[in-house]
Scaffold this active site. Structure first.
Site, mmCIF file in Angstrom:
data_model
loop_
_atom_site.group_PDB
_atom_site.id
_atom_site.type_symbol
_atom_site.label_atom_id
_atom_site.label_comp_id
_atom_site.label_asym_id
_atom_site.label_seq_id
_atom_site.Cartn_x
_atom_site.Cartn_y
_atom_site.Cartn_z
ATOM 1 N N LYS A 74 0.999 -1.393 -0.223
ATOM 2 C CA LYS A 74 0.076 -0.385 0.281
ATOM 3 C C LYS A 74 0.726 1.200 -0.118
ATOM 4 C CE LYS A 74 -3.664 1.997 2.595
ATOM 5 N NZ LYS A 74 -4.681 1.478 3.857
ATOM 6 N N SER A 149 -9.661 1.910 2.910
ATOM 7 C CA SER A 149 -8.700 2.755 2.395
ATOM 8 C C SER A 149 -8.051 1.437 1.202
ATOM 9 C CB SER A 149 -8.208 3.421 3.191
ATOM 10 O OG SER A 149 -6.900 2.945 4.130
ATOM 11 N N SER A 173 -9.439 -0.384 7.385
ATOM 12 C CA SER A 173 -8.761 -0.628 5.709
ATOM 13 C C SER A 173 -8.262 -1.648 5.694
ATOM 14 C CB SER A 173 -7.945 0.555 5.971
ATOM 15 O OG SER A 173 -9.219 1.963 5.405
HETATM 16 N N1 GLN Z 1 -12.620 4.009 6.672
HETATM 17 C C1 GLN Z 1 -12.097 3.958 8.023
HETATM 18 C C2 GLN Z 1 -11.784 5.594 7.987
HETATM 19 O O1 GLN Z 1 -12.254 6.130 6.884
HETATM 20 C C3 GLN Z 1 -11.272 3.651 8.054
HETATM 21 C C4 GLN Z 1 -10.219 3.431 6.914
HETATM 22 C C5 GLN Z 1 -8.617 3.080 7.872
HETATM 23 O O2 GLN Z 1 -8.521 2.256 8.897
HETATM 24 N N2 GLN Z 1 -7.356 4.107 6.890
HETATM 25 O O3 GLN Z 1 -10.997 6.218 8.438
#
Ligand code: GLN
Length: 464
Positions: A74, A149, A173
């Protein structure tokens, strides 16, 4: 599915394939792909490393299990000399000066990095649409979002563009895109893997974790990355998760009634989840209904803390030490213009929200209240795990939305994280398996019980 890592290892050792041809094939697939999973390819490094692996095999030398296995990263991990953009405009030209501990451990084991993967900018999102590299398209239906994400990472694994990928999970994410693309994704106990070199989103819940096509591959990669690191004081010494994962000792499975009785859950996911519970009961395992905090409490607690932490963490990105600078009339102006122009709408929403909850007059009422709720949530988890061995839950209340749909309604997007964020606040190990509901199931155990999660997932795999 069987271990892809072991299969490829065998093929390399028996000279059925060469590492160079394997790496070339995957690089070709990544390059041509239309799912927008790639921020940058690491072709030169990957091919040079592959050549070394081939030379070793040619010489009759032993190679390690991960040696020559191509993987994805990532684009929020530092890998020295590579563009590390976090999918943001601000860091579009930023090259990392050092390598994250978790990634270094994989490199030391001989794994071959192929690609920096598309994601929501700075981890901000649940769909991988908040990115300058184009929305990531779902591996199964390209009209739908890839999830986020870590969307690019999950799609790459699902499409076999990478053998495994390293995602990052702050509030879901890894688990949510794994569910949306029908692969495995593991968020270990907070601290099991060093965060050093993972770009900080919300430091108190940020976790490094693998996405792969089998539980065995998750186990192999997890073991390599785990361990105490002097550069991350929250990391701890953990035991190796052994290969003998087929003896789950789980006697009681818990589930949260308020997740299942909510209006937000789709009928199909609810029915599939309940029928999974019946299958578990039929195997002589007790299933216990538990009460928990309502999803909106979990979501608001998580977002209050995550926004506060990201506002602090991103304050360093002002175009001076890091980031693409836009010159203003004076220094203050330069900061303001750089940040206004180069951060996305979603990231700015979070910075503004975070600074608001931390500011004088609000912090007691909002930020400290969220901290207090987080303690209550953790305490509740500790109580629950005295009466059940694992908690089972859906990953998401609904199927992935179409690309473009969730951009107009940030609140709805935040609420779609209802089932993942609680376990992040509790620092618990949670695994998504691509079974049980259309977006998978989450298995969660008490702190540091990562091995139990993997054991139970093998059991579930056998019965579902
Ligand atoms: N969707 C969640 C957020 O936007 C989790 C994102 C993540 O785990 N980086 O914070």
């Amino acid at each position: 599915m069987e271990s892809q890592i072991k299969k490829i290892h065998q093929q390399l050792m028996s000279k059925e394939i060469t590492c160079t041809s394997l790496v070339q094939e995957k690089l070709g697939l990544l390059k041509q792909n239309t799912h927008n999973t790639v921020n940058s390819l690491l072709a030169e490094t990957a091919l040079a490393l592959a050549k070394k692996v081939d030379a070793k095999i040619e010489n009759g030398e032993e190679i390690g299990l991960l040696e020559g296995i191509p993987f994805g990263i990532k684009d929020v991990y530092m890998v020295q000399g590579t563009y590390t953009t976090a999918s943001s405009n601000l860091l579009k030209k930023y090259k990392a000066a050092y390598t994250a501990t978790s990634i270094q451990k994989l490199l030391d084991a001989g794994a071959i990095p192929l690609v920096k993967e598309n994601c929501d900018a700075f981890g901000h999102g649940s769909s991988s649409e908040n990115t300058i590299f184009g929305a990531v398209k779902n591996a199964i239906n390209s009209e739908l979002v890839g999830g986020g994400s870590s969307g690019g990472s999950a799609v790459n694994v699902a499409k076999d563009y990478t053998v495994f990928s390293i995602g990052g999970d702050t509030g879901g994410s890894i688990r949510q895109p794994a569910g949306y693309n029908k692969v495995y994704g593991f968020k270990p106990t907070y601290g099991r893997i060093s965060r050093y070199g993972l770009m900080a989103y919300a430091s108190s819940t940020d976790c490094v974790g693998p996405i792969a096509k089998s539980i065995e591959d998750i186990r192999i990669v997890l073991n390599v990355m785990s361990g105490k690191d002097v550069r991350d004081q929250t990391s701890y010494v953990s035991e190796v998760v052994s290969e003998d994962l087929h003896t789950s000792k789980v006697k009681t499975v818990g589930y949260y009634t308020n997740f299942i009785e909510s209006d937000a859950i789709s009928k199909e996911i609810k029915a599939d989840f309940l029928s999974t519970l019946e299958k578990i009961k039929a195997k002589g395992i007790k299933v216990k209904a538990l009460d928990f905090f309502n999803a909106d409490v979990l979501v608001s607690t998580y977002y209050t803390l995550a926004m506060a932490e990201t506002a602090s963490n991103l304050s360093r990105l002002d175009g001076t030490n890091y980031g693409d600078r836009v010159e203003g009339k004076n220094l203050k102006d330069t900061y303001a213009i750089t940040r206004s122009e180069k951060f996305s709408e979603e990231t700015k929403r979070r910075i503004v929200g975070g600074n608001q909850v931390l500011s004088q007059g609000f912090s007691d009422e909002i930020y400290l209240k969220a901290q207090n709720l987080r303690n209550q949530i953790s305490a509740r988890f500790s109580e629950d795990f005295e009466t059940v061995d694992v908690v089972l839950s859906p990953v998401t209340p609904a199927n992935p939305p179409k690309i473009g749909e969730s951009l107009n309604d940030p609140l709805a997007m935040y609420l779609s994280d209802a089932y993942t964020v609680g376990f992040s606040l509790g620092a618990l190990p949670t695994l998504t398996i691509p079974k049980g509901t259309s977006t998978g199931l989450q298995i969660t155990a008490g702190k540091k019980k990562d091995a139990e999660v993997l054991q139970f997932s093998n059991f579930l795999n056998d019965i579902l």
